[in-house]
Design a protein around this motif. Structure first.
Motif, PDB file in Angstrom:
ATOM      1  N   LYS A 203      22.159  61.398  28.326  1.00 10.96           N
ATOM      2  CA  LYS A 203      22.072  62.187  29.555  1.00 10.96           C
ATOM      3  C   LYS A 203      20.681  62.175  30.178  1.00 10.96           C
ATOM      4  O   LYS A 203      20.531  62.425  31.383  1.00 10.96           O
ATOM      5  CB  LYS A 203      22.538  63.622  29.309  1.00 10.96           C
ATOM      6  N   GLU A 204      19.639  61.885  29.398  1.00  9.12           N
ATOM      7  CA  GLU A 204      18.287  61.849  29.935  1.00  9.12           C
ATOM      8  C   GLU A 204      17.905  60.467  30.457  1.00  9.12           C
ATOM      9  O   GLU A 204      16.815  60.299  31.018  1.00  9.12           O
ATOM     10  CB  GLU A 204      17.282  62.279  28.853  1.00  9.12           C
ATOM     11  N   SER A 213      36.885  50.492  29.446  1.00  9.68           N
ATOM     12  CA  SER A 213      38.269  50.923  29.263  1.00  9.68           C
ATOM     13  C   SER A 213      38.406  51.926  28.121  1.00  9.68           C
ATOM     14  O   SER A 213      37.823  51.757  27.048  1.00  9.68           O
ATOM     15  CB  SER A 213      39.144  49.691  28.988  1.00  9.68           C
ATOM     16  N   LEU A 214      39.206  52.965  28.372  1.00  9.89           N
ATOM     17  CA  LEU A 214      39.456  54.019  27.392  1.00  9.89           C
ATOM     18  C   LEU A 214      40.938  54.122  27.073  1.00  9.89           C
ATOM     19  O   LEU A 214      41.788  53.841  27.920  1.00  9.89           O
ATOM     20  CB  LEU A 214      38.980  55.372  27.928  1.00  9.89           C
ATOM     21  N   GLU A 215      41.229  54.579  25.874  1.00  8.84           N
ATOM     22  CA  GLU A 215      42.594  54.938  25.506  1.00  8.84           C
ATOM     23  C   GLU A 215      42.870  56.368  25.977  1.00  8.84           C
ATOM     24  O   GLU A 215      41.966  57.218  25.988  1.00  8.84           O
ATOM     25  CB  GLU A 215      42.776  54.851  23.992  1.00  8.84           C
ATOM     26  N   PRO A 216      44.101  56.678  26.377  1.00 13.03           N
ATOM     27  CA  PRO A 216      44.405  58.050  26.832  1.00 13.03           C
ATOM     28  C   PRO A 216      44.031  59.119  25.815  1.00 13.03           C
ATOM     29  O   PRO A 216      43.614  60.223  26.206  1.00 13.03           O
ATOM     30  CB  PRO A 216      45.923  57.998  27.054  1.00 13.03           C
ATOM     31  N   CYS A 217      44.147  58.805  24.531  1.00 14.56           N
ATOM     32  CA  CYS A 217      43.829  59.792  23.494  1.00 14.56           C
ATOM     33  C   CYS A 217      42.347  60.150  23.477  1.00 14.56           C
ATOM     34  O   CYS A 217      41.953  61.177  22.903  1.00 14.56           O
ATOM     35  CB  CYS A 217      44.243  59.271  22.122  1.00 14.56           C
ATOM     36  N   ALA A 218      41.499  59.331  24.121  1.00 16.85           N
ATOM     37  CA  ALA A 218      40.054  59.571  24.076  1.00 16.85           C
ATOM     38  C   ALA A 218      39.615  60.686  25.003  1.00 16.85           C
ATOM     39  O   ALA A 218      38.571  61.315  24.778  1.00 16.85           O
ATOM     40  CB  ALA A 218      39.298  58.288  24.429  1.00 16.85           C
ATOM     41  N   VAL A 219      40.396  60.956  26.063  1.00 13.64           N
ATOM     42  CA  VAL A 219      39.945  61.930  27.067  1.00 13.64           C
ATOM     43  C   VAL A 219      40.395  63.339  26.673  1.00 13.64           C
ATOM     44  O   VAL A 219      41.216  63.977  27.329  1.00 13.64           O
ATOM     45  CB  VAL A 219      40.408  61.550  28.494  1.00 13.64           C
ATOM     46  N   THR A 220      39.802  63.809  25.593  1.00 17.02           N
ATOM     47  CA  THR A 220      40.069  65.151  25.093  1.00 17.02           C
ATOM     48  C   THR A 220      39.208  66.162  25.852  1.00 17.02           C
ATOM     49  O   THR A 220      38.295  65.796  26.604  1.00 17.02           O
ATOM     50  CB  THR A 220      39.720  65.232  23.605  1.00 17.02           C
ATOM     51  N   GLU A 221      39.486  67.441  25.645  1.00 17.18           N
ATOM     52  CA  GLU A 221      38.663  68.482  26.247  1.00 17.18           C
ATOM     53  C   GLU A 221      37.207  68.335  25.798  1.00 17.18           C
ATOM     54  O   GLU A 221      36.278  68.480  26.610  1.00 17.18           O
ATOM     55  CB  GLU A 221      39.189  69.866  25.853  1.00 17.18           C
ATOM     56  N   ALA A 222      36.996  68.041  24.516  1.00 16.34           N
ATOM     57  CA  ALA A 222      35.632  67.912  23.998  1.00 16.34           C
ATOM     58  C   ALA A 222      34.907  66.741  24.659  1.00 16.34           C
ATOM     59  O   ALA A 222      33.733  66.848  25.042  1.00 16.34           O
ATOM     60  CB  ALA A 222      35.662  67.742  22.485  1.00 16.34           C
ATOM     61  N   PHE A 223      35.594  65.610  24.785  1.00 15.90           N
ATOM     62  CA  PHE A 223      34.975  64.438  25.413  1.00 15.90           C
ATOM     63  C   PHE A 223      34.645  64.715  26.873  1.00 15.90           C
ATOM     64  O   PHE A 223      33.544  64.404  27.353  1.00 15.90           O
ATOM     65  CB  PHE A 223      35.910  63.234  25.308  1.00 15.90           C
ATOM     66  N   LEU A 224      35.593  65.286  27.619  1.00 22.28           N
ATOM     67  CA  LEU A 224      35.370  65.533  29.037  1.00 22.28           C
ATOM     68  C   LEU A 224      34.291  66.592  29.260  1.00 22.28           C
ATOM     69  O   LEU A 224      33.542  66.526  30.238  1.00 22.28           O
ATOM     70  CB  LEU A 224      36.684  65.940  29.697  1.00 22.28           C
ATOM     71  N   THR A 225      34.189  67.552  28.361  1.00 28.83           N
ATOM     72  CA  THR A 225      33.099  68.526  28.438  1.00 28.83           C
ATOM     73  C   THR A 225      31.756  67.828  28.294  1.00 28.83           C
ATOM     74  O   THR A 225      30.821  68.059  29.072  1.00 28.83           O
ATOM     75  CB  THR A 225      33.248  69.602  27.351  1.00 28.83           C
ATOM     76  N   ALA A 226      31.656  66.948  27.305  1.00 23.61           N
ATOM     77  CA  ALA A 226      30.412  66.200  27.099  1.00 23.61           C
ATOM     78  C   ALA A 226      30.088  65.326  28.297  1.00 23.61           C
ATOM     79  O   ALA A 226      28.937  65.255  28.744  1.00 23.61           O
ATOM     80  CB  ALA A 226      30.524  65.354  25.829  1.00 23.61           C
ATOM     81  N   ALA A 227      31.102  64.653  28.847  1.00 22.11           N
ATOM     82  CA  ALA A 227      30.887  63.758  29.986  1.00 22.11           C
ATOM     83  C   ALA A 227      30.441  64.532  31.221  1.00 22.11           C
ATOM     84  O   ALA A 227      29.536  64.105  31.944  1.00 22.11           O
ATOM     85  CB  ALA A 227      32.162  62.976  30.284  1.00 22.11           C
ATOM     86  N   SER A 228      31.065  65.678  31.468  1.00 20.30           N
ATOM     87  CA  SER A 228      30.715  66.457  32.664  1.00 20.30           C
ATOM     88  C   SER A 228      29.340  67.109  32.512  1.00 20.30           C
ATOM     89  O   SER A 228      28.569  67.175  33.477  1.00 20.30           O
ATOM     90  CB  SER A 228      31.787  67.505  32.947  1.00 20.30           C
ATOM     91  N   GLU A 229      29.019  67.573  31.319  1.00 18.28           N
ATOM     92  CA  GLU A 229      27.732  68.226  31.110  1.00 18.28           C
ATOM     93  C   GLU A 229      26.571  67.239  31.094  1.00 18.28           C
ATOM     94  O   GLU A 229      25.426  67.629  31.366  1.00 18.28           O
ATOM     95  CB  GLU A 229      27.753  69.033  29.807  1.00 18.28           C
ATOM     96  N   ALA A 230      26.840  65.980  30.790  1.00 16.86           N
ATOM     97  CA  ALA A 230      25.780  64.971  30.781  1.00 16.86           C
ATOM     98  C   ALA A 230      25.162  64.833  32.163  1.00 16.86           C
ATOM     99  O   ALA A 230      23.951  64.615  32.303  1.00 16.86           O
ATOM    100  CB  ALA A 230      26.318  63.631  30.296  1.00 16.86           C
ATOM    101  N   GLY A 231      25.980  64.925  33.202  1.00 16.11           N
ATOM    102  CA  GLY A 231      25.462  64.914  34.556  1.00 16.11           C
ATOM    103  C   GLY A 231      25.258  63.545  35.174  1.00 16.11           C
ATOM    104  O   GLY A 231      25.123  63.439  36.396  1.00 16.11           O
ATOM    105  N   VAL A 233      27.307  60.740  34.218  1.00 11.33           N
ATOM    106  CA  VAL A 233      28.479  59.911  33.930  1.00 11.33           C
ATOM    107  C   VAL A 233      29.282  59.710  35.208  1.00 11.33           C
ATOM    108  O   VAL A 233      29.640  60.681  35.885  1.00 11.33           O
ATOM    109  CB  VAL A 233      29.361  60.539  32.837  1.00 11.33           C
ATOM    110  N   ALA A 234      29.554  58.474  35.545  1.00 12.67           N
ATOM    111  CA  ALA A 234      30.307  58.161  36.764  1.00 12.67           C
ATOM    112  C   ALA A 234      31.730  58.705  36.653  1.00 12.67           C
ATOM    113  O   ALA A 234      32.374  58.555  35.605  1.00 12.67           O
ATOM    114  CB  ALA A 234      30.340  56.653  36.987  1.00 12.67           C
ATOM    115  N   PRO A 235      32.252  59.307  37.727  1.00 15.20           N
ATOM    116  CA  PRO A 235      33.621  59.841  37.695  1.00 15.20           C
ATOM    117  C   PRO A 235      34.657  58.727  37.879  1.00 15.20           C
ATOM    118  O   PRO A 235      35.412  58.710  38.842  1.00 15.20           O
ATOM    119  CB  PRO A 235      33.625  60.825  38.862  1.00 15.20           C
TER     120      PRO A 235
END
Length: 407
Positions: A203-204, A213-231, A233-235
């Motif tokens: 994130k820094e 490419s990601l598997e659908p199982c990868a986009v968990t709440e924990a992963f998406l929280t980390a991705a959004s908080e990093a600031g 990460v491309a949407p």
């Protein structure tokens, strides 16, 4: 001495080839990826489809037209799958596979074939790259064994790069955008650090981080929280689908259902409302009925997809799906036409949401890309420049935009 590295296939191959070019330069070669006269040719092959494997074999003849006397070294998935098909070709002096590509540079003068086994991530020289977008290889191999795919047999089991090594290269590369790539980055893990943890570490880094490419199982709440908080990460999330039918997904050994895929997409939109979700769809899998295909068509609309890469099923010898009865070519052709039409409609529906809005775009030689992977074109945008732009209207290969300011 001039060396030419010719690459077929995926982004992972391209990154590995760029690393091999850097290694060749460190050994005193002038390295290029442009076909022409050279004193040595290195071909990095692909075997994801039968056509890709055929083109890989043809590449030997292509490079030898420039200098028939130059040795040809072959590596990659196609040579891992059928080494004899390359050993027998005139001009080929050495054949390797997918493993230990770092050793290829030390074996350029050898003759024969070496197909080594590997159970750890292979570190390669830092790739040659420009300062606009850098592809950073974080993982290799695959444990999923989808019924239509040869890659786990050719690339080996999943293995991940040390997180500290990923961070060092990300910091040092100086690119405005970094794309994390691998064969199955969803399985990334270095000790307690999974893919979400890696994003927190990055994130820094002063760059936009884009995911492969990601598997659908990868986009968990924990992963998406980390991705959004990093600031940073491309949407943009490429979530592999392959079929909208739960029955076909089971036959493909994809390990999720239609409903679970839709739930994964909905989760992404909760954290990234403007996200582009793109995907792959296989049309005409042997188990696919008309009803199954209709499920694939409808999920393209229901999931809110921004882009679909569709391709007809092609049996690969050695996979479980190759044992199934194939569908008639005409059926696959007709379904492909329908899927491409549905994909175009989904793309237009997604793009239309953004006409008149402002986005941040990083420009390359032939246009730029927003964070949510909309291709944009603007007058007076320089290569490597990042701009705040206003999206105007559709054009054939993207969206016309006007520059508001440079960032």
């Amino acid at each position: 001495m001039k060396a030419c590295v010719f690459t077929l296939g995926c982004k992972v191959n391209e990154v590995e080839s760029a690393s091999l070019m850097r290694g060749l330069e460190e050994r005193g070669f002038e390295a290029t990826d442009e076909l022409g006269y050279a004193d040595l040719y290195l071909i990095n092959t692909c075997a994801v489809t039968a056509e890709a494997e055929h083109k890989s074999r043809q590449a030997v003849a292509r490079v030898r037209k420039f200098n028939p006397a130059a040795p040809v070294v072959v590596c990659g998935c196609a040579s891992q799958n059928r080494p004899a098909a390359f050993e027998s070709r005139e001009g080929v002096t050495f054949v390797s596979g997918t493993m230990r590509k770092d050793r290829i540079l030390d074996l350029l003068t050898e003759r024969g074939a070496v197909l080594a086994e590997e159970d750890v991530f292979c570190e390669l020289p830092v790739p040659k790259r420009n300062k606009t977008r850098a592809f950073l290889r974080i993982q290799d191999g695959c444990n999923r064994f989808c019924s239509y795919c040869l890659i786990p047999y050719l690339r080996g089991r999943t293995r991940s790069r040390r997180a500290e090594s990923v961070l060092r290269e990300a910091v040092a590369c100086g690119a405005r955008e970094i794309v994390l790539t691998g064969i199955d980055i969803s399985s990334y893990r270095d000790g307690d650090t999974d893919l979400g943890g890696l994003l927190r570490m990055l994130k820094e880094v002063p760059a936009r981080i884009r995911l492969g490419s990601l598997e659908p199982c990868a986009v968990t709440e924990a992963f998406l929280t980390a991705a959004s908080e990093a600031g940073n990460v491309a949407p943009h999330f490429h979530l592999s689908l392959q079929s909208g039918s739960t029955r076909v997904l089971k036959a493909m050994n994809r390990r999720y259902t239609r409903e679970e895929y839709l739930e994964a997409c909905a989760r992404v939109f909760r954290y990234f409302p403007s996200a582009a979700i793109t995907t792959d769809v296989i049309v005409g899998f042997p188990a696919e009925t008309e009803a199954d295909f209709e499920d694939s068509l409808s999920i393209v609309r229901e999931a809110g997809l921004a882009g679909v890469h569709a391709f007809p099923f092609s049996a690969r010898e050695g996979t479980q799906a190759a044992k199934l009865k194939d569908l008639p070519p005409q059926v696959k052709k007709e379904r492909m036409a329908q899927m491409l039409a549905a994909a175009a409609q989904a793309e237009e529906a997604y793009l239309s949401r953004f006409y008149g809005t402002e986005e941040t775009a990083l420009f390359e030689e032939s246009g730029g890309y927003t964070g949510n992977y909309i291709r944009v074109f603007a007058e007076n945008a320089r290569e490597g420049g990042m701009y705040r732009v206003r999206l105007l209207h559709r054009r054939k290969d993207g969206v016309a935009a006007e520059i508001i300011k440079e960032i």
